[in-house]
Design a protein around this motif. Structure first.
Motif, PDB file in Angstrom:
ATOM      1  N   LEU A  98      17.812  -3.203  28.504  1.00 57.03           N
ATOM      2  CA  LEU A  98      18.313  -3.203  29.887  1.00 57.03           C
ATOM      3  C   LEU A  98      19.211  -4.397  30.207  1.00 57.03           C
ATOM      4  O   LEU A  98      20.069  -4.318  31.081  1.00 57.03           O
ATOM      5  CB  LEU A  98      17.131  -3.199  30.862  1.00 57.03           C
ATOM      6  N   TRP A  99      19.028  -5.513  29.500  1.00 57.65           N
ATOM      7  CA  TRP A  99      19.693  -6.773  29.836  1.00 57.65           C
ATOM      8  C   TRP A  99      21.146  -6.807  29.369  1.00 57.65           C
ATOM      9  O   TRP A  99      21.452  -6.455  28.231  1.00 57.65           O
ATOM     10  CB  TRP A  99      18.918  -7.931  29.217  1.00 57.65           C
ATOM     11  N   LYS A 100      22.028  -7.244  30.252  1.00 56.53           N
ATOM     12  CA  LYS A 100      23.422  -7.505  29.885  1.00 56.53           C
ATOM     13  C   LYS A 100      23.592  -9.013  29.788  1.00 56.53           C
ATOM     14  O   LYS A 100      23.576  -9.716  30.809  1.00 56.53           O
ATOM     15  CB  LYS A 100      24.384  -6.931  30.931  1.00 56.53           C
ATOM     16  N   PRO A 101      23.701  -9.557  28.574  1.00 51.68           N
ATOM     17  CA  PRO A 101      23.763 -11.021  28.423  1.00 51.68           C
ATOM     18  C   PRO A 101      24.973 -11.636  29.123  1.00 51.68           C
ATOM     19  O   PRO A 101      26.078 -11.092  29.060  1.00 51.68           O
ATOM     20  CB  PRO A 101      23.853 -11.216  26.902  1.00 51.68           C
ATOM     21  N   HIS A 102      24.732 -12.758  29.786  1.00 50.40           N
ATOM     22  CA  HIS A 102      25.806 -13.469  30.494  1.00 50.40           C
ATOM     23  C   HIS A 102      25.558 -14.974  30.365  1.00 50.40           C
ATOM     24  O   HIS A 102      24.409 -15.429  30.460  1.00 50.40           O
ATOM     25  CB  HIS A 102      25.829 -13.064  31.976  1.00 50.40           C
ATOM     26  N   PRO A 103      26.618 -15.759  30.123  1.00 47.44           N
ATOM     27  CA  PRO A 103      26.455 -17.211  29.936  1.00 47.44           C
ATOM     28  C   PRO A 103      25.728 -17.912  31.079  1.00 47.44           C
ATOM     29  O   PRO A 103      25.110 -18.953  30.867  1.00 47.44           O
ATOM     30  CB  PRO A 103      27.900 -17.712  29.830  1.00 47.44           C
ATOM     31  N   LYS A 104      25.783 -17.345  32.285  1.00 49.45           N
ATOM     32  CA  LYS A 104      25.123 -17.978  33.435  1.00 49.45           C
ATOM     33  C   LYS A 104      23.593 -17.879  33.350  1.00 49.45           C
ATOM     34  O   LYS A 104      22.879 -18.595  34.043  1.00 49.45           O
ATOM     35  CB  LYS A 104      25.611 -17.339  34.739  1.00 49.45           C
ATOM     36  N   GLN A 105      23.105 -16.961  32.512  1.00 49.72           N
ATOM     37  CA  GLN A 105      21.644 -16.775  32.374  1.00 49.72           C
ATOM     38  C   GLN A 105      21.144 -17.478  31.111  1.00 49.72           C
ATOM     39  O   GLN A 105      20.436 -16.895  30.291  1.00 49.72           O
ATOM     40  CB  GLN A 105      21.330 -15.279  32.306  1.00 49.72           C
TER      41      GLN A 105
ATOM     42  N   HIS B  97      27.702 -21.881  18.280  1.00 52.13           N
ATOM     43  CA  HIS B  97      27.000 -23.172  18.308  1.00 52.13           C
ATOM     44  C   HIS B  97      25.648 -23.089  19.001  1.00 52.13           C
ATOM     45  O   HIS B  97      24.851 -24.035  18.904  1.00 52.13           O
ATOM     46  CB  HIS B  97      27.875 -24.244  18.982  1.00 52.13           C
ATOM     47  N   TYR B  98      25.350 -21.972  19.672  1.00 50.56           N
ATOM     48  CA  TYR B  98      24.043 -21.817  20.309  1.00 50.56           C
ATOM     49  C   TYR B  98      23.010 -21.132  19.402  1.00 50.56           C
ATOM     50  O   TYR B  98      21.822 -21.137  19.705  1.00 50.56           O
ATOM     51  CB  TYR B  98      24.169 -21.016  21.612  1.00 50.56           C
ATOM     52  N   VAL B  99      23.475 -20.553  18.299  1.00 53.35           N
ATOM     53  CA  VAL B  99      22.555 -19.829  17.399  1.00 53.35           C
ATOM     54  C   VAL B  99      21.436 -20.750  16.914  1.00 53.35           C
ATOM     55  O   VAL B  99      20.254 -20.398  16.917  1.00 53.35           O
ATOM     56  CB  VAL B  99      23.313 -19.224  16.203  1.00 53.35           C
ATOM     57  N   GLY B 100      21.820 -21.954  16.497  1.00 47.19           N
ATOM     58  CA  GLY B 100      20.818 -22.900  15.987  1.00 47.19           C
ATOM     59  C   GLY B 100      19.771 -23.257  17.012  1.00 47.19           C
ATOM     60  O   GLY B 100      18.572 -23.274  16.730  1.00 47.19           O
ATOM     61  N   TYR B 101      20.210 -23.537  18.242  1.00 47.63           N
ATOM     62  CA  TYR B 101      19.259 -23.907  19.299  1.00 47.63           C
ATOM     63  C   TYR B 101      18.277 -22.772  19.587  1.00 47.63           C
ATOM     64  O   TYR B 101      17.075 -22.994  19.793  1.00 47.63           O
ATOM     65  CB  TYR B 101      20.013 -24.274  20.583  1.00 47.63           C
ATOM     66  N   VAL B 102      18.802 -21.546  19.615  1.00 43.31           N
ATOM     67  CA  VAL B 102      17.959 -20.374  19.888  1.00 43.31           C
ATOM     68  C   VAL B 102      16.933 -20.182  18.766  1.00 43.31           C
ATOM     69  O   VAL B 102      15.755 -19.909  19.024  1.00 43.31           O
ATOM     70  CB  VAL B 102      18.849 -19.114  20.044  1.00 43.31           C
ATOM     71  N   MET B 103      17.365 -20.358  17.516  1.00 43.71           N
ATOM     72  CA  MET B 103      16.446 -20.177  16.392  1.00 43.71           C
ATOM     73  C   MET B 103      15.442 -21.322  16.274  1.00 43.71           C
ATOM     74  O   MET B 103      14.344 -21.151  15.753  1.00 43.71           O
ATOM     75  CB  MET B 103      17.231 -20.018  15.091  1.00 43.71           C
TER      76      MET B 103
ATOM     77  N   ALA C  24      18.865 -19.636  30.242  1.00 44.44           N
ATOM     78  CA  ALA C  24      17.438 -19.723  29.922  1.00 44.44           C
ATOM     79  C   ALA C  24      16.917 -18.435  29.282  1.00 44.44           C
ATOM     80  O   ALA C  24      16.042 -18.476  28.394  1.00 44.44           O
ATOM     81  CB  ALA C  24      16.631 -20.037  31.177  1.00 44.44           C
ATOM     82  N   VAL C  25      17.467 -17.293  29.709  1.00 48.68           N
ATOM     83  CA  VAL C  25      16.984 -16.001  29.203  1.00 48.68           C
ATOM     84  C   VAL C  25      17.222 -15.873  27.702  1.00 48.68           C
ATOM     85  O   VAL C  25      16.422 -15.269  26.981  1.00 48.68           O
ATOM     86  CB  VAL C  25      17.684 -14.832  29.945  1.00 48.68           C
ATOM     87  N   PHE C  26      18.315 -16.467  27.210  1.00 49.29           N
ATOM     88  CA  PHE C  26      18.628 -16.407  25.782  1.00 49.29           C
ATOM     89  C   PHE C  26      17.538 -17.071  24.940  1.00 49.29           C
ATOM     90  O   PHE C  26      17.384 -16.770  23.760  1.00 49.29           O
ATOM     91  CB  PHE C  26      19.976 -17.091  25.497  1.00 49.29           C
ATOM     92  N   PHE C  27      16.787 -17.994  25.552  1.00 50.04           N
ATOM     93  CA  PHE C  27      15.716 -18.705  24.838  1.00 50.04           C
ATOM     94  C   PHE C  27      14.343 -18.061  25.053  1.00 50.04           C
ATOM     95  O   PHE C  27      13.434 -18.263  24.258  1.00 50.04           O
ATOM     96  CB  PHE C  27      15.676 -20.174  25.277  1.00 50.04           C
ATOM     97  N   VAL C  28      14.202 -17.305  26.149  1.00 55.57           N
ATOM     98  CA  VAL C  28      12.924 -16.640  26.434  1.00 55.57           C
ATOM     99  C   VAL C  28      12.613 -15.596  25.362  1.00 55.57           C
ATOM    100  O   VAL C  28      11.485 -15.509  24.861  1.00 55.57           O
ATOM    101  CB  VAL C  28      12.944 -15.983  27.836  1.00 55.57           C
ATOM    102  N   PHE C  29      13.632 -14.805  24.988  1.00 54.30           N
ATOM    103  CA  PHE C  29      13.406 -13.744  24.006  1.00 54.30           C
ATOM    104  C   PHE C  29      12.952 -14.277  22.638  1.00 54.30           C
ATOM    105  O   PHE C  29      11.952 -13.803  22.094  1.00 54.30           O
ATOM    106  CB  PHE C  29      14.649 -12.864  23.870  1.00 54.30           C
TER     107      PHE C  29
END
Length: 458
Positions: free
Chosen positions: A340-347, A291-297, A349-354
């Motif tokens: 280098l990044w290990k994705p984690h739900p707590k981060q 459900h986050y794919v759409g927001y990121v795109m 904002a980072v999912f949107f920076v990329f």
């Protein structure tokens, strides 16, 4: 309202409805149909067929059916792809991907032809410059069309967020996300399980309805080209035969500059393929949920649209070299960070920076590479842009083709290698240009290539 402008708006909103559905579906393919790599395989087949169809189908269909019915018929190919997703299997999704690939090239060619005829027709009546009116019409079209990436992804995220079961993702499962993924079906092994079938069918129903509405809008409200405009249409459609176009495309490779631009053009396909095929699956869906794919795109689409407009204007003052450097540095930084990044739900904002940074870079790759082709090959634009479509689509085919076979870190190294090679060969092109035309600042050269920038995105 002036009739030609009405027709431009009909086409624009028709494409908006159609690509609201297709854009959302493309972003979800790798996550929604991850078993045996079906989703990315369908996209690879789609772009492979697009390469073939763009070489011979558009002029034939437009000549036989006219622009209006070519647009309507091609849109039906997109609806077929939406229907194929209802019961996704190798026997439904691959054939409908072939159908969409066949319809993609005629759709964009017929749209360009129709808007060009409409612009010339109005300019003749109003006593204005044809190119100026055509530019205005294409500007209106892309202003409306560009927002499709936002609406399609917003719909998918809003629907999938309705899922009642929100599973906590364990640290063990999170270790399978990111660059060093486990090469397994991460959407099913982590807490980001597939949403219920009822929600998937709801989404596909909305997307299919959106596509059907687009077809009806064109059929009911778009005017057929008048008989007194037949001469204009004939001039536009007096394109070389399939074999002469085919030969001209490959004869153009005799130009050193075209050969040197192949890595850069293919990189455009590679980087877009990585974002929609790999980042959405192994980073976003794996760690956050589908459900986050759409927001990121949406983040990618919004930044991409704004930066396309911004850099299109800025290039007049900065020149293209500086912008290419900016895109290169941004992409290299993103690739290293993704390694280098290990994705984690707590981060979160980072999912949107990329995707935001990727959107910035992609805006430069699209606007400046198209502009570069228009400036370098002014006398052979048709063959040059045929090469552009060919090699960018080839990049998509390869990126989606190896998507399920390699770990993400290997794909990132491939992406980095192609980018470095692209910049070396691009530098050679600039060197050859400076050598052949000393004292001619490239920043001051202008070429209208706006209508072509979206054609390879289906």
């Amino acid at each position: 309202m002036e009739r030609n402008l009405k027709n431009v708006l009909v086409i624009s909103f028709g494409f908006l409805l159609l690509f609201t559905a297709y854009g959302g579906l493309q972003s979800l393919q790798s996550s929604l149909h991850s078993e045996e790599g079906l989703g990315v395989a369908s996209l690879s087949v789609l772009y492979a067929v697009l390469i073939l169809s763009s070489m011979f189908l558009p002029p034939v269909l437009i000549k036989k059916l006219g622009c209006k019915w070519t647009i309507a018929g091609s849109m039906c190919c997109y609806v077929a792809f939406s229907l194929g997703n209802f019961y996704a299997s190798w026997y439904t999704l691959i054939p409908t991907s072939v159908i969409l690939g066949l319809g993609g090239a005629p759709l964009w060619s017929a749209k360009c032809t129709y808007l060009t005829i409409a612009g010339n027709s109005y300019a003749e009546k109003a006593g204005k410059n044809g190119k100026d009116i055509i530019n205005q019409y294409f500007g209106v079209f892309f202003l409306i069309f560009q927002s499709s990436g936002i609406w399609g992804n917003l719909i998918s995220s809003l629907i999938f967020s309705q899922a009642s079961t929100k599973v906590e993702i364990s640290e063990e499962n999170l270790s399978c996300c990111g660059a060093y993924d486990c090469l397994t079906d991460t959407t099913n092994t982590t807490g980001s399980a597939e949403p219920p079938n009822s929600l998937i069918y709801t989404l596909l129903g909305i997307y299919t309805a959106s596509g059907v509405l687009a077809v009806l809008l064109i059929v009911v409200f778009l005017d057929q080209i008048k008989s007194d405009q037949a001469e204009t249409e004939k001039e536009i459609l007096e394109t070389p035969s399939f074999w002469s176009t085919f030969l001209a495309t490959f004869q153009h490779l005799k130009d050193k500059r075209q050969c040197l631009l192949i890595p850069l053009t293919m990189y455009s396909g590679f980087e877009q393929g990585f974002l929609s095929g790999d980042y959405t699956k192994t980073y976003v869906t794996c760690a956050l949920g589908i459900h986050y794919v759409g927001y990121v795109m949406i983040c990618f689409s919004a930044v991409n649209s704004l930066c396309s407009l911004l850099f299109g204007k800025m290039s007049q003052f900065t020149g293209r070299k500086l912008l290419f450097v900016l895109a290169t540095v941004t992409n290299i930084a993103c690739i290293i960070a993704l390694l280098l990044w290990k994705p984690h739900p707590k981060q979160l904002a980072v999912f949107f920076v990329f995707p935001a940074l990727w959107g910035l870079s992609d805006a430069i790759w699209q606007t400046q590479t198209n502009g570069l082709y228009g400036i370098l090959f002014e006398k052979h634009k048709e063959a040059a842009f045929a090469n552009y479509r060919l090699w960018e689509s080839f990049g998509f085919v390869i990126a989606f083709g190896y998507s399920t076979k390699l770990q993400v870190y290997i794909k990132l190294y491939i992406l980095l290698s192609v980018l470095v090679l692209s910049m070396v060969t691009y530098g050679a092109v600039e060197y050859l240009e400076a050598k052949s035309s000393p004292g001619t600042p490239t920043a001051t050269k202008k070429e209208n290539v706006g209508p072509l920038t979206q054609e390879t995105h289906l």
